[in-house]
Design an enzyme around this catalytic site. Sequence first.
Site, PDB file in Angstrom:
ATOM      1  N   GLU A 236       0.815  -1.227   0.108  1.00  0.00           N
ATOM      2  CA  GLU A 236       0.058   0.089   0.078  1.00  0.00           C
ATOM      3  C   GLU A 236       0.977   1.257  -0.146  1.00  0.00           C
ATOM      4  O   GLU A 236       0.600   2.340  -0.631  1.00  0.00           O
ATOM      5  CB  GLU A 236      -0.971   0.029   1.091  1.00  0.00           C
ATOM      6  CG  GLU A 236      -1.921  -0.963   1.206  1.00  0.00           C
ATOM      7  CD  GLU A 236      -3.057  -0.822   1.963  1.00  0.00           C
ATOM      8  OE1 GLU A 236      -3.755   0.114   2.069  1.00  0.00           O
ATOM      9  OE2 GLU A 236      -3.383  -1.804   3.163  1.00  0.00           O
ATOM     10  N   HIS A 252       8.853 -27.235   3.603  1.00  0.00           N
ATOM     11  CA  HIS A 252       8.158 -28.293   3.047  1.00  0.00           C
ATOM     12  C   HIS A 252       7.636 -28.171   1.627  1.00  0.00           C
ATOM     13  O   HIS A 252       7.286 -29.208   0.851  1.00  0.00           O
ATOM     14  CB  HIS A 252       7.185 -28.906   4.066  1.00  0.00           C
ATOM     15  CG  HIS A 252       7.642 -29.573   5.074  1.00  0.00           C
ATOM     16  ND1 HIS A 252       8.134 -30.701   5.438  1.00  0.00           N
ATOM     17  CD2 HIS A 252       7.618 -28.838   6.474  1.00  0.00           C
ATOM     18  CE1 HIS A 252       8.396 -30.802   6.866  1.00  0.00           C
ATOM     19  NE2 HIS A 252       8.157 -29.546   7.419  1.00  0.00           N
ATOM     20  N   LYS A 344     -13.311   0.064  -5.437  1.00  0.00           N
ATOM     21  CA  LYS A 344     -14.392   0.333  -4.349  1.00  0.00           C
ATOM     22  C   LYS A 344     -15.400   1.123  -5.068  1.00  0.00           C
ATOM     23  O   LYS A 344     -16.763   0.737  -5.179  1.00  0.00           O
ATOM     24  CB  LYS A 344     -14.192   1.117  -3.265  1.00  0.00           C
ATOM     25  CG  LYS A 344     -13.280   0.345  -2.214  1.00  0.00           C
ATOM     26  CD  LYS A 344     -12.871   1.442  -0.932  1.00  0.00           C
ATOM     27  CE  LYS A 344     -12.183   0.642   0.073  1.00  0.00           C
ATOM     28  NZ  LYS A 344     -11.662   1.346   1.338  1.00  0.00           N
TER      29      LYS A 344
END
Length: 350
Positions: A236, A252, A344
């Site tokens: 950001e 792993h 948005k």
Amino acid sequence: MEINRDSISKFDEGNMFAILADFHNQVEIGIDAGQSIEKRSYDFDNIVICGIGGSAISGDILRSYLEQVGYKKQIFVNREYTLPNWVNEKTLIVASSYSGNTEETLQAYNEAIKITKNIICFTTGGELESLAISNGHQIVKMQSGMMPRCALAMSFFSILTAFLHLDIVSKNMSEDIELAIKDTYYNLKKSSNRHKELSNNEAIKLALLLNGKKTVLYTGKVMAPIAMRWAGQLHENSKVHAFFNVIPEMNHNEINSWDYKENNKDFRIILLKDITENPRVQKRIKVFSELLQDKANVYGFSSDAEYLLTRMFELIYFGDWVSYYLALMRGVDPTPIPTITKLKELMSGE
């Protein structure tokens, strides 16, 4: 680009420098907000913290911290529109939305009111405040005027203090936690002086190493929320790619992606370490670093502060400054988030 007063004035139009320099005072503001809540008893078995982004990361840090200092009840951070299907009338819901208008949190809140009466809202206002008032739910009102990610300390310490004030965290734990809070405040205040001084600045030095590269953060379970915070701030503030994973899981699978040195030149690895991590995890971090010694650029960071809470926030604060200075080096204003804002707008148009 050189970091100096001129570059700060030119690119930091939102004056994030001042907000970061004053970060320690958010501790006191958060404490005052948390203590303002009316004493009320809650009968609950578990806690769900509903939030997104900057309003959710405080929940992640709180969950990790309280778990390490002996809190026994489950804390779950919910970043979804809907609640987990195990939520019931004995669940305490914490609705955390700095703006009060976060759609995911509002939808989760509206679901929660049909299930439980145990709801506390943390916000600066907006629709969440209006709903809480109409439904008779307690509100912790936070100070407005910042981007949600910049208000992390205020958000975190308002929730933690409210938990102490309402005896959600038992009194036999409160004395040590209050000492840790005080130590965290003074550590952040001291760190502010160090990070805002532009000469011989460790945050600037690390930002230089990260500039033009992709950052990958690794850590153990305890400090995983801190790695998430670093990645989010790089996204950001700096507008750069950053990724994180947790040890032992990455040992792993993902570890194999670092096998070939020629593939690693565009990456920088940061290891966040802490003495409270499982001893085997601490050893894995050390061995992993040794394995990559000739294959990749690896940098390790930790804090030697007495309290875990202080160590967490010391590393958070360091990462915030790194992301800030990296933004300036790239000629980017760290405050605006244009793509999120546009998203948005498009979502609201449906």
